[in-house]
Scaffold this active site. Sequence first.
Site, short mmCIF file in Angstrom:
data_model
loop_
_atom_site.label_atom_id
_atom_site.label_comp_id
_atom_site.label_asym_id
_atom_site.label_seq_id
_atom_site.Cartn_x
_atom_site.Cartn_y
_atom_site.Cartn_z
CE LYS A 45 17.02 53.80 59.05
NZ LYS A 45 15.64 54.64 58.71
CG ASP B 84 15.44 57.84 60.39
OD1 ASP B 84 14.35 57.92 61.13
OD2 ASP B 84 15.56 57.16 59.17
CD GLU C 66 15.41 60.66 58.38
OE1 GLU C 66 16.66 60.86 58.06
OE2 GLU C 66 14.85 59.94 57.53
CD GLU D 190 11.00 57.55 56.08
OE1 GLU D 190 12.20 57.74 56.42
OE2 GLU D 190 10.78 56.10 56.14
CG ASP E 166 8.86 58.35 49.36
OD1 ASP E 166 9.65 57.52 50.28
OD2 ASP E 166 7.97 57.78 48.62
CG HIS F 195 12.48 58.37 52.42
ND1 HIS F 195 11.84 57.37 51.98
CD2 HIS F 195 13.37 57.60 53.29
CE1 HIS F 195 11.97 56.11 52.41
NE2 HIS F 195 12.91 56.35 53.33
#
Lengths: 436, 436
Positions: B220, B248, B274, B301, B324, B351
């Site tokens: 992240k 991400d 992402e 997602e 997703d 996702h």
Amino acid sequence: MATITSLTALDVRFPTSLQLDGSDAMNPDPDYSAAYVVLTTDADDGHSGHALAFTIGRGNDVQVAAVAALAPLVQGQPVPGTAAELSDFTRRLSHDSQLRWLGPEKGVMHMAVGAVVNASFDLVAKRAGQPLWQYLADLSPQDLVTLVDFRYLRDALRESEALDLLVAARPGLDARRDRLLREGYPAYTTSPGWLGYSDAKLAALATQAVAQGFTLIKLKVGADLADDLRRFETARAAVGPGIRIAADANQRWDVGDAVRWIRELARFDPFWIEEPTSPDDVLGHATIRAAVAPVKVATGEHVHNRVMFKQLLQASAIDVLQLDATRVGGVPENIAILLLAAKFGVPVCPHAGGVGLCELVQHLAMFDFLAVSGRLDDRMLEYVDHLHEHFVEPVRVRNGRYLAPLRPGFSAEMVPDSLSRYAFPDGRVWTPSADG
Amino acid sequence: MATITSLTALDVRFPTSLQLDGSDAMNPDPDYSAAYVVLTTDADDGHSGHALAFTIGRGNDVQVAAVAALAPLVQGQPVPGTAAELSDFTRRLSHDSQLRWLGPEKGVMHMAVGAVVNASFDLVAKRAGQPLWQYLADLSPQDLVTLVDFRYLRDALRESEALDLLVAARPGLDARRDRLLREGYPAYTTSPGWLGYSDAKLAALATQAVAQGFTLIKLKVGADLADDLRRFETARAAVGPGIRIAADANQRWDVGDAVRWIRELARFDPFWIEEPTSPDDVLGHATIRAAVAPVKVATGEHVHNRVMFKQLLQASAIDVLQLDATRVGGVPENIAILLLAAKFGVPVCPHAGGVGLCELVQHLAMFDFLAVSGRLDDRMLEYVDHLHEHFVEPVRVRNGRYLAPLRPGFSAEMVPDSLSRYAFPDGRVWTPSADG
């Protein structure tokens, strides 16, 4: 300092499906409804903030639940007053990380945020003793920039550009206010054109609309091509060549179908085609627009946030931007959308109708004229003659123009008797012994 | 003929915020939650259909209310069996005109439709005695086309093209099934990279992930550039140059910020970036992708429906499509998205994580390998090692690969004790005397 003591949400529904008012190619039997919001405070002035999210029946309870989910974020907070406080109040709601997951910034949760934020602006304008359009126009350019969340917009519109644009719009503001108060804001009418109406009713209402001073009427299309051609011919014969007739397909078509259908309708000189396809389809709208010019492409009532409007403008996908007062995250996001439209030189002709949408959105159109675009050319505000009697200050349309509302606030407050009679499912209108 | 006798929706929440599991730049304190759906029938076989919509805490009650609003459209209906019946069942929910207004096809209401539709597919697969991936792969190409709603897609993918694509994917299906059962489906892991973890925990978990057989880990990013550079350096040092590290940003940036930040991270060779910006910003993703190549751009997602994925592909805005299982309108819409990805030649790396997302989405990835793209190259399925113990058939990940689930159904069924302990607000975990 005053504190917000309660946020309540009411489920209010009108059985409009009985008359086919509001029928179109995607919505055959709407019951116009409101998730109605009231903010109360502990201030001595006794003012409360009112607003609503508009829905068309089933699921209004879900919308009410979404508003209720915001109550813990609002109750006990100070009543916002300054632009910075209004901005903080708005971001507290739209940036809550857990609730944001339910969108983000779209659908039921975003409309709930919009309703609560709009109620806070109703409250603030009432406390200032001004109708909202006037309250907003009196804010400084810097305060207006402070209200807006520029996240995700800066590749199209930076804070400094917005500020320049608002400063450039200041000259003449007082003269435009005088003109607005004297002449009103141009309107167009959708009342003749619902899909469920007979040709005779369509012709009679179209003729009547012209007599009332409207210069643009709108017909619902998209269910059956032969019907649409006949209805357009009927309307054109009734109003003559000098009146504009717009067409509204309510998202009925794929991109290719839209192009084919609009080219057929073109013989009757439609002014714009509204919602030709999915409101999410930026690239599709751009394709359609390139293929059907000079027929204009319009959309916006279902466009869910400023990021989508940004792209519709970046992609040259629309000629007419139809913002809605209750679809997005409230007044600040609609100011962002007005600023984007001004930057790209696209006229805003807001969506209205439903219940309360005319009452609310007139403030945004008038504010745009005074302080953002500064223009009326090719600007018109939708008008539908339904359900205004339920509001404390119903819109006033005279000779094809909205007169500026004069009471303090955002005009969304409904009369107590209507809130009680149309409460769902326990109001008198909805119970077995209903007297209608 | 069997009839659906009830649709129930439960509010189930896990206090994951206590450990900072799942923390990222936009979601600092999620409590992973489910609006959990059960469809029951009057059939003798005793099967029920289970699925869920995933949320991250507050507002899960709104999601539950949206599912409940669908009950009148479902209860008393025949249990769908054929592809045509499943298609009708799906459209009855997603095309209800009044409920559609609340999206359309986005946000809380659309996720509710997706959850109920997914429960119907769980039910159908159980009645067929097959895991869902197998059930879908056994449908004929024509049946798969029947399931999909092509409205708004035909400028990118027509029914006939989809059929050709599915027919072309048939050869080798049996061999791919054998390979899937033998080798599993490639996975990558996000478990090391949550923003709330210390550098030491990050390094230890990254090392462990490589030892477990993963060849891609994800970090992240997006809250603080200096932190991100240090964390990327830490992770790169731990795993060496041969392991892919994806980043991400969870929608943290504007378009310009995304480009600047990714160019800084580029020195550590990120494999993809992402969610660099708003999931609604198709044109923004296209701009970012053009600016940061060869770093790949991934999103999905939060992409709310097939119309948005269509445009991301049309605009060449993404290198990796991350569908997703619970964001869109259920299995049929995800089949549409898999078909679009195959048409445009973009790999799907779904996702997962949250609660139940791994369990559900593995079926779609495996179905894609068997019957749509037919490929595994550059395909990987996200894996997060949280909360699997609450499911009747938890995912099984061995040596960096998902093993194919073998029980009939869609794998979303939770164990009764978890449903009761984590019920919100009255389950034992959430009551004052909670024992955790």
